[in-house]
Structures are given as C-alpha cells and as structure tokens.
Design an enzyme around this catalytic site. Structure first.
Site, mmCIF file in Angstrom:
data_model
loop_
_atom_site.group_PDB
_atom_site.id
_atom_site.type_symbol
_atom_site.label_atom_id
_atom_site.label_comp_id
_atom_site.label_asym_id
_atom_site.label_seq_id
_atom_site.Cartn_x
_atom_site.Cartn_y
_atom_site.Cartn_z
ATOM 1 N N SER A 145 0.842 -1.199 0.000
ATOM 2 C CA SER A 145 0.000 0.000 0.000
ATOM 3 C C SER A 145 0.869 1.237 0.000
ATOM 4 O O SER A 145 1.991 1.224 0.536
ATOM 5 C CB SER A 145 -0.846 -0.029 1.276
ATOM 6 O OG SER A 145 -1.399 1.235 1.525
ATOM 7 N N TYR A 169 -1.626 -0.786 11.102
ATOM 8 C CA TYR A 169 -1.896 -1.346 9.769
ATOM 9 C C TYR A 169 -0.693 -1.097 8.852
ATOM 10 O O TYR A 169 -0.171 -2.010 8.198
ATOM 11 C CB TYR A 169 -3.164 -0.711 9.177
ATOM 12 C CG TYR A 169 -3.221 -0.787 7.670
ATOM 13 C CD1 TYR A 169 -3.430 -1.996 7.030
ATOM 14 C CD2 TYR A 169 -3.021 0.361 6.890
ATOM 15 C CE1 TYR A 169 -3.451 -2.066 5.639
ATOM 16 C CE2 TYR A 169 -3.044 0.300 5.514
ATOM 17 C CZ TYR A 169 -3.253 -0.909 4.889
ATOM 18 O OH TYR A 169 -3.260 -0.982 3.523
ATOM 19 N N LYS A 173 2.186 -3.694 6.782
ATOM 20 C CA LYS A 173 2.576 -3.680 5.357
ATOM 21 C C LYS A 173 4.072 -3.434 5.216
ATOM 22 O O LYS A 173 4.746 -4.074 4.408
ATOM 23 C CB LYS A 173 1.789 -2.601 4.597
ATOM 24 C CG LYS A 173 0.306 -2.905 4.455
ATOM 25 C CD LYS A 173 0.050 -4.082 3.538
ATOM 26 C CE LYS A 173 -1.420 -4.438 3.454
ATOM 27 N NZ LYS A 173 -1.702 -5.692 2.778
#
Ligand code: UD1
Length: 366
Positions: A145, A169, A173
C-alpha cells in the site's frame, strides 16, 4: 495500454494452463483480479475466510465470465492464520504463482486491535510463505500500500523513497515488505513483486461486483456512495485548510479494473523474469485529485448533489499523496487507463444496482 501478452495463462493448452492462487479472492480487489485472470486464460483458486467478504461476490464473478470460464474458478474456504487450512489449499492443486490479497486494512481498527492486524496480516503471510516454500511455489505478488510512504515529504512518491509506518496497519505492510525482501535474499530463486496501491475505487463496468465494506466506511468513495443511496446523511470533508487547490487533501484514485490489470502485468513479469528478485511497484495514476473534486466528479455521475459538512483534518492524514508511475510503465508495461469520471460512473453503477452491497437489503446488512 496492453497489459502483457494475451492469453498468457493459457500456456499452450489445457494440460499446461497456469494456475494461480488468489488469497482474499472474494474481496474487492481479489474479485476484480480473479475475473481478469479467468479472462486471460488462467486457472484460479480463490481462498477466503469471508471475514470482510461474502460468497455471493464470487458467484457474481462466475456470472460475469459465463459458464465456460467459471469452471476454471475454484474456491476453498480457508484462513491463512490456520496452518491446516493452508495445507488443504496446497494439497488441492499445484500453483504456478500466488497473488496475496488477504489481510485487514482499516487504520482505525488497527489502532484499536493491533494484535488482530499482526495475526491476520503478518502471521497469515508467514504461514502462506511457509506453505509456498514447502510446496515448491516461488512466485508471489503481494498487496502492499502507499501507506508505506507515511506522510511523504515529496510527491510524486517514487518506489525508492524513504518508507515509514504511521499506524499498526501501515506497520504490518512495511514489515511484510521487509520480511519478503529478507526471504528473497535468503532464497534467491524466488520471484516477488510488491504492489503499492494508491486509492482503489470504482467497480467492474457491469455493476455486478464492487466494494462492500462492513459497517460505516472509512474511505472516501464508499462513504460518498452510502450518502448517495441514503444510508448516511452527509459526507464529512476532513480538512479544508490544506495547501492545495481548494484546501482539501489530494489523493491518487485508481480504478479497481486498472489495479487488477496491474496484477496481471506483475504476474506476467514474474513468469518472464527468472532473476527479478523482490521488486516494488506503485499502482496509481500519477494524478492527484482533491476531496472536493472527487465529490463533484461523483455528483456528475449521480446527477444530484452530495450534502457535505466541512470538518477538521482527520488525524494522521497527509496533505498530498500521488504516485510516480514511471517504474510500472517502464518495467511492467502497465499504465492506468481510466480517469476519475469513469471511476465515479462505475462506482455509482455498482451503488445504484446494489445499494446495500451483496447482502441485498438494510435488515440483512452488517
Ligand atoms: C486510507 C488509509 C491508508 C489505507 C487506505 C486504504 C488513513 C490515514 N489512511 O488512505 O492507510 O491504505 O485508506 O484505501 O486512514 N475523507 C473525507 N471524508 C471521509 C473519508 C475520507 O474527507 O468520510 C478524505 C480523507 O481525509 C482523505 C481522502 O478523503 O483526505 C481519502 O481518504 P481515504 O479514502 O480514507 O484514503 P487515505 O486517507 O488516502
């Protein structure tokens, strides 16, 4: 632009058809990618735990591709955090490559439940990689992302910019990107592509599949869509004092169909490049759009006004984020085709046909 050769999956006949495992295959990006893989001649196995998706989404994919191609779509109910489920998945078939979408992506939820994010995103990927290794599958396309750019100091974001995570989050990643680079280093025969998505929106042109978030959406377009269909009263515009054209924040929105074709291009690159190693590519359009510009583009498709309320900035938000698309264009031969007008047209088509998503009605929802 063409995205790799036609029928690359159909490597010379039924017996040699390439087989791809798609984790999170029932999700928003997973369904759109599975659909294109089938259309390109691949054999697709989707695995999903339906945490954030529903079986109906894959039924719709079958419907869109028709009876002949849908025989090449297989489904296994499974959770990557459960090793036995992965055993089942890898016992079912030999996969030539894996596209790994499965994971959680809500920033606020990750702050409240970081352990859930580590378990799903990190443990899930560790287990997946172990199973791939054990079964001799060494080609992986991983969903990363633009969140790994943190609050970028310079735009457009280029792939070799400094990376930074701003929330749990984002940390999953970022860690997974680093982990996969380490794994690659230790296993040089592997082939890994990390795809950094900017802001995926829109839906398939049929209006049959699209994004169907649980609860109140966090992201802009799903929120606007729910205002349009009357599920939410007003769009809160977070921040109108940014140093941008109209004071609202700038993002790089990308049509999910373009994003899906970016995965096909990445997969074809993996098959064609034995010494690729582990490489990251941005998937964006390279164009920035403000929140208000997006609202106006949606209103054009919708034909009515979206009520808005100006609100303070959302904590942790960046002023301006958009992709450099040069590397993907140069090395993957891929470029996004759709603009915000088409993104909003297809988003609205999906919304108008499915105001309560796949589950059909207000009382069945959430
Ligand atoms: C967010 C996440 C990002 C994640 C991405 C997934 C944050 C800080 N970032 O990105 O980590 O990878 O989603 O798609 O949450 N906006 C409103 N009103 C709304 C919703 C959004 O004004 O109701 C604004 C936001 O302030 C932002 C823009 O719209 O300026 C886009 O927001 P969003 O769709 O949540 O995406 P990102 O913030 O880019």
């Amino acid at each position: 632009m063409a995205n790799g050769g036609a029928d690359a999956g159909n490597g010379g006949g039924e017996g040699t058809r390439r087989s791809v495992l798609v984790t999170g295959g029932a999700g928003f990006i997973g369904t759109h990618t599975a659909l294109q893989l089938l259309e390109k001649g691949y054999d697709v196995t989707a695995v999903d735990n339906f945490h954030n998706s529903v079986p109906e989404a894959l039924e719709r994919v079958r419907h869109i591709v028709g009876p002949a191609l849908s025989t090449r779509l297989h489904f296994i109910l499974g959770d990557l955090t459960i090793k036995e489920d992965l055993e089942k998945v890898f016992a079912a078939k030999r996969y030539d490559a894996v596209i790994h979408f499965a994971g959680l992506k809500a920033v606020g939820e990750s702050v409240a439940h970081p352990e859930m994010y580590n378990r799903n995103n990190i443990v899930g990927t560790v287990n997946l990689y172990d199973a791939m290794k054990e079964h001799g599958c060494n080609k992986l396309v991983f969903s990363s992302s633009a969140t790994v750019y943190g609050q970028p100091e310079k735009v457009p974001c280029v792939e070799d910019s400094a990376l930074k995570a701003l929330n749990p989050y984002g940390r999953t990643k970022l860690y997974l990107e680093e982990m996969l680079r380490d794994y690659q280093h230790a296993n040089p025969e592997g082939r890994t592509i990390l795809l950094r998505y900017f802001n995926p929106i829109g839906a398939h042109e049929s209006g049959e599949i699209g994004e169907d978030p649980r609860g109140i959406p966090n992201n802009l377009l799903p929120y606007i869509q729910q205002v349009a269909v009357g599920r939410l009263p007003v769009l809160n515009v977070y921040g109108h004092d940014y140093r941008t054209r109209d004071g609202t924040a700038v993002r790089d929105y990308i049509h999910v169909v373009d994003l899906a074709s970016g995965h096909i291009a990445a997969l074809e690159k993996l098959f064609a490049t034995p010494d690729i190693g582990c490489v990251a590519y941005n998937l964006g359009t390279g164009r920035g759009t403000t929140v208000l510009e997006m609202v106006h583009a949606f209103e054009k498709a919708y034909g009515k006004k979206i009520p808005i309320k100006m609100c303070p900035r959302r904590p942790g938000d960046s002023e301006e984020v958009y992709a450099s698309t040069e590397k993907a264009e140069r090395e993957l031969g891929w470029r996004a085709q759709y603009g915000v007008e088409e993104m909003c047209r297809d988003q609205w088509k999906w919304a108008a046909k499915n105001p309560y998503g796949y589950r059909g009605s207000a009382d069945k929802k959430d």
